[in-house]
Design a protein around this motif. Structure first.
Motif, PDB file in Angstrom:
ATOM      1  N   MET A  40       0.864  -1.180   0.000  1.00  0.00           N
ATOM      2  CA  MET A  40       0.000   0.000   0.000  1.00  0.00           C
ATOM      3  C   MET A  40       0.895   1.223   0.000  1.00  0.00           C
ATOM      4  N   ILE A  41       0.521   2.211  -0.799  1.00  0.00           N
ATOM      5  CA  ILE A  41       1.277   3.465  -0.813  1.00  0.00           C
ATOM      6  C   ILE A  41       0.328   4.636  -1.029  1.00  0.00           C
ATOM      7  N   ASP A  42       0.523   5.696  -0.254  1.00  0.00           N
ATOM      8  CA  ASP A  42      -0.240   6.928  -0.399  1.00  0.00           C
ATOM      9  C   ASP A  42       0.753   8.015  -0.807  1.00  0.00           C
ATOM     10  N   HIS A  43       0.721   8.394  -2.067  1.00  0.00           N
ATOM     11  CA  HIS A  43       1.674   9.360  -2.591  1.00  0.00           C
ATOM     12  C   HIS A  43       1.468  10.763  -2.019  1.00  0.00           C
ATOM     13  N   THR A  44       0.290  11.048  -1.494  1.00  0.00           N
ATOM     14  CA  THR A  44       0.006  12.362  -0.924  1.00  0.00           C
ATOM     15  C   THR A  44       0.651  12.540   0.439  1.00  0.00           C
ATOM     16  N   THR A  45       0.568  11.485   1.281  1.00  0.00           N
ATOM     17  CA  THR A  45       1.109  11.581   2.646  1.00  0.00           C
ATOM     18  C   THR A  45       2.505  10.989   2.784  1.00  0.00           C
ATOM     19  N   LYS A  58       4.738  -0.286   8.613  1.00  0.00           N
ATOM     20  CA  LYS A  58       4.084   0.937   8.163  1.00  0.00           C
ATOM     21  C   LYS A  58       5.124   2.044   8.313  1.00  0.00           C
ATOM     22  N   LEU A  59       5.461   2.665   7.193  1.00  0.00           N
ATOM     23  CA  LEU A  59       6.558   3.629   7.160  1.00  0.00           C
ATOM     24  C   LEU A  59       6.101   4.961   6.592  1.00  0.00           C
ATOM     25  N   HIS A  60       6.768   6.015   7.005  1.00  0.00           N
ATOM     26  CA  HIS A  60       6.492   7.347   6.471  1.00  0.00           C
ATOM     27  C   HIS A  60       7.759   7.919   5.853  1.00  0.00           C
ATOM     28  N   PHE A  61       7.611   8.471   4.663  1.00  0.00           N
ATOM     29  CA  PHE A  61       8.693   9.137   3.951  1.00  0.00           C
ATOM     30  C   PHE A  61       8.189  10.499   3.477  1.00  0.00           C
ATOM     31  N   PRO A  62       9.082  11.422   3.162  1.00  0.00           N
ATOM     32  CA  PRO A  62       8.625  12.664   2.540  1.00  0.00           C
ATOM     33  C   PRO A  62       7.905  12.307   1.235  1.00  0.00           C
ATOM     34  N   PRO A  63       6.705  12.839   1.013  1.00  0.00           N
ATOM     35  CA  PRO A  63       5.931  12.472  -0.177  1.00  0.00           C
ATOM     36  C   PRO A  63       6.710  12.553  -1.486  1.00  0.00           C
ATOM     37  N   ALA A  64       7.540  13.558  -1.657  1.00  0.00           N
ATOM     38  CA  ALA A  64       8.300  13.698  -2.910  1.00  0.00           C
ATOM     39  C   ALA A  64       9.248  12.516  -3.142  1.00  0.00           C
ATOM     40  N   VAL A  66       8.721   9.344  -2.598  1.00  0.00           N
ATOM     41  CA  VAL A  66       8.074   8.068  -2.964  1.00  0.00           C
ATOM     42  C   VAL A  66       7.225   8.175  -4.227  1.00  0.00           C
ATOM     43  N   GLN A  67       7.321   9.281  -4.929  1.00  0.00           N
ATOM     44  CA  GLN A  67       6.456   9.500  -6.097  1.00  0.00           C
ATOM     45  C   GLN A  67       6.654   8.460  -7.195  1.00  0.00           C
ATOM     46  N   LYS A  68       7.861   7.930  -7.344  1.00  0.00           N
ATOM     47  CA  LYS A  68       8.122   6.952  -8.411  1.00  0.00           C
ATOM     48  C   LYS A  68       7.822   5.523  -7.984  1.00  0.00           C
ATOM     49  N   LEU A  69       7.546   5.302  -6.695  1.00  0.00           N
ATOM     50  CA  LEU A  69       7.251   3.948  -6.212  1.00  0.00           C
ATOM     51  C   LEU A  69       5.796   3.597  -6.473  1.00  0.00           C
ATOM     52  N   LYS A  70       5.527   2.291  -6.574  1.00  0.00           N
ATOM     53  CA  LYS A  70       4.148   1.826  -6.757  1.00  0.00           C
ATOM     54  C   LYS A  70       3.962   0.504  -6.026  1.00  0.00           C
ATOM     55  N   GLU A  71       2.707   0.148  -5.793  1.00  0.00           N
ATOM     56  CA  GLU A  71       2.409  -1.126  -5.146  1.00  0.00           C
ATOM     57  C   GLU A  71       3.004  -2.257  -5.968  1.00  0.00           C
ATOM     58  N   GLY A  72       3.620  -3.218  -5.273  1.00  0.00           N
ATOM     59  CA  GLY A  72       4.265  -4.346  -5.934  1.00  0.00           C
ATOM     60  C   GLY A  72       5.766  -4.180  -6.088  1.00  0.00           C
ATOM     61  N   ASP A  73       6.268  -2.939  -5.995  1.00  0.00           N
ATOM     62  CA  ASP A  73       7.712  -2.714  -6.066  1.00  0.00           C
ATOM     63  C   ASP A  73       8.399  -3.349  -4.866  1.00  0.00           C
ATOM     64  N   THR A  74       9.588  -3.892  -5.090  1.00  0.00           N
ATOM     65  CA  THR A  74      10.417  -4.403  -4.007  1.00  0.00           C
ATOM     66  C   THR A  74      11.472  -3.364  -3.688  1.00  0.00           C
TER      67      THR A  74
END
Length: 88
Positions: A40-45, A58-64, A66-74
């Motif tokens: 699961m990824i929320d590009h906004t938060t 459950k992890l938090h990163f600066p939104p900018a 993780v913009q290139k990541l998507k569900e299923g990425d390792t």
């Protein structure tokens, strides 16, 4: 010769001034890496869930970041902590 003495004196003064900053550097502990799949990824938060062999993180990163990541990425995350020195 005089210039060399001034240079040495300036270096010593800078070192003395930086001692408190060196002492305040937190000691990193528990350092390790974990690899998993993004479920699961929320590009906004910047929140994401990473499924690992040890369980879900459950992890938090600066939104900018993780913009290139998507569900299923390792991905591999590098984790560590340091004790807080701030008054609570």
């Amino acid at each position: 010769m005089m210039r060399a003495r001034w240079l040495v004196a300036a270096i010593l003064i800078m070192q003395i001034a930086l001692v408190p900053a060196w002492a305040a550097t937190p000691k990193v502990q528990g350092k390790h890496s974990m690899t998993g799949s993004i479920t699961m990824i929320d590009h906004t938060t910047g929140m994401l869930t990473l499924k690992t062999s040890e369980g879900d993180l459950k992890l938090h990163f600066p939104p900018a970041s993780v913009q290139k990541l998507k569900e299923g990425d390792t991905i591999t995350v590098h984790l560590s902590y340091s004790e807080s020195t701030a008054a609570q």
